[in-house]
Design a protein around this motif. Sequence first.
Motif, PDB file in Angstrom:
ATOM      1  N   THR A 182       0.833  -1.202   0.000  1.00  0.00           N
ATOM      2  CA  THR A 182       0.000   0.000   0.000  1.00  0.00           C
ATOM      3  C   THR A 182       0.866   1.250   0.000  1.00  0.00           C
ATOM      4  N   ARG A 183       1.912   1.259   0.815  1.00  0.00           N
ATOM      5  CA  ARG A 183       2.829   2.406   0.846  1.00  0.00           C
ATOM      6  C   ARG A 183       3.529   2.576  -0.500  1.00  0.00           C
ATOM      7  N   TRP A 184       3.953   1.473  -1.111  1.00  0.00           N
ATOM      8  CA  TRP A 184       4.637   1.535  -2.396  1.00  0.00           C
ATOM      9  C   TRP A 184       3.707   2.130  -3.451  1.00  0.00           C
ATOM     10  N   ARG A 185       2.447   1.676  -3.481  1.00  0.00           N
ATOM     11  CA  ARG A 185       1.490   2.217  -4.451  1.00  0.00           C
ATOM     12  C   ARG A 185       1.268   3.707  -4.229  1.00  0.00           C
ATOM     13  N   ARG A 186       1.143   4.109  -2.988  1.00  0.00           N
ATOM     14  CA  ARG A 186       0.951   5.537  -2.696  1.00  0.00           C
ATOM     15  C   ARG A 186       2.185   6.341  -3.116  1.00  0.00           C
ATOM     16  N   ASP A 187       3.373   5.809  -2.849  1.00  0.00           N
ATOM     17  CA  ASP A 187       4.600   6.492  -3.261  1.00  0.00           C
ATOM     18  C   ASP A 187       4.678   6.627  -4.784  1.00  0.00           C
ATOM     19  N   GLN A 188       4.267   5.573  -5.498  1.00  0.00           N
ATOM     20  CA  GLN A 188       4.258   5.617  -6.965  1.00  0.00           C
ATOM     21  C   GLN A 188       3.294   6.680  -7.468  1.00  0.00           C
ATOM     22  N   LYS A 189       2.114   6.708  -6.888  1.00  0.00           N
ATOM     23  CA  LYS A 189       1.125   7.716  -7.290  1.00  0.00           C
ATOM     24  C   LYS A 189       1.658   9.121  -7.018  1.00  0.00           C
ATOM     25  N   THR A 190       2.201   9.328  -5.837  1.00  0.00           N
ATOM     26  CA  THR A 190       2.718  10.640  -5.477  1.00  0.00           C
ATOM     27  C   THR A 190       3.801  11.071  -6.461  1.00  0.00           C
ATOM     28  N   ALA A 191       4.725  10.178  -6.764  1.00  0.00           N
ATOM     29  CA  ALA A 191       5.815  10.505  -7.695  1.00  0.00           C
ATOM     30  C   ALA A 191       5.269  10.816  -9.093  1.00  0.00           C
ATOM     31  N   CYS A 192       4.298  10.037  -9.544  1.00  0.00           N
ATOM     32  CA  CYS A 192       3.710  10.270 -10.869  1.00  0.00           C
ATOM     33  C   CYS A 192       2.979  11.606 -10.926  1.00  0.00           C
ATOM     34  N   TYR A 193       2.222  11.893  -9.899  1.00  0.00           N
ATOM     35  CA  TYR A 193       1.457  13.137  -9.873  1.00  0.00           C
ATOM     36  C   TYR A 193       2.398  14.339  -9.832  1.00  0.00           C
ATOM     37  N   ALA A 207       1.691   8.859 -19.360  1.00  0.00           N
ATOM     38  CA  ALA A 207       1.571   7.399 -19.385  1.00  0.00           C
ATOM     39  C   ALA A 207       1.707   6.800 -17.983  1.00  0.00           C
ATOM     40  N   ALA A 208       2.581   7.376 -17.162  1.00  0.00           N
ATOM     41  CA  ALA A 208       2.730   6.885 -15.786  1.00  0.00           C
ATOM     42  C   ALA A 208       1.445   7.102 -14.995  1.00  0.00           C
ATOM     43  N   ILE A 209       0.764   8.213 -15.246  1.00  0.00           N
ATOM     44  CA  ILE A 209      -0.526   8.462 -14.588  1.00  0.00           C
ATOM     45  C   ILE A 209      -1.534   7.411 -15.034  1.00  0.00           C
ATOM     46  N   TRP A 210      -1.539   7.091 -16.319  1.00  0.00           N
ATOM     47  CA  TRP A 210      -2.474   6.071 -16.811  1.00  0.00           C
ATOM     48  C   TRP A 210      -2.247   4.738 -16.116  1.00  0.00           C
ATOM     49  N   LEU A 211      -0.990   4.440 -15.776  1.00  0.00           N
ATOM     50  CA  LEU A 211      -0.679   3.169 -15.117  1.00  0.00           C
ATOM     51  C   LEU A 211      -0.989   3.172 -13.619  1.00  0.00           C
ATOM     52  N   HIS A 212      -0.679   4.256 -12.935  1.00  0.00           N
ATOM     53  CA  HIS A 212      -0.749   4.265 -11.479  1.00  0.00           C
ATOM     54  C   HIS A 212      -1.897   5.078 -10.885  1.00  0.00           C
TER      55      HIS A 212
END
Length: 168
Positions: free
Chosen positions: A28-39, A86-91
């Motif tokens: 869950t933390r990894w997914r949130r970190d990915q979203k934050t970085a993408c955004y 594209a990263a936003i589309w993924l995450h």
Amino acid sequence: MTAALLAAVTGVVGLAIGRLWDTRSESTRWRRDQKTACYQRLAEEFQATYEAIRIIALTDTNSTSLQSLIEHTRTGGFAAWDSAVAAIWLHGSAEVVASATQLDDAIGTLFYSAVERQLTTLEAWRQARVPAREALERFIESARKELDLPSVPVRLFTDPRAIPSGSN
């Protein structure tokens, strides 16, 4: 003996449940970190892409560098932008993906307006950039909502004429 066996089994079950819980929490933390970085990356790329379009729009039509600016932006300038989208589309969540897609459309429209020389004055530029600005503000709002951050008023590229003067 039964008590010792029960204690051992309870300990092993406790470890297994703890490890499962820990793995889910890490995921869950990894997914949130990915979203934050993408955004964050898309917001940063907006500024670079927007600036490249502004330069094209406000470059003199007779300038010898105009065509090379347009070609450079078209062939290489959008690579980082496209990658960020594209990263936003993924995450991203559905709402964030929708707002990022609207932002991408607004940037594309702004670019083609600049290339087609529809924005040759500062006033035309100020008016044409409004949809991209509003799309970025919606993107930031949806990203903050997704990340459970409080809503904040975001207003980019405010027209200086819209700010009340002290004489009123």
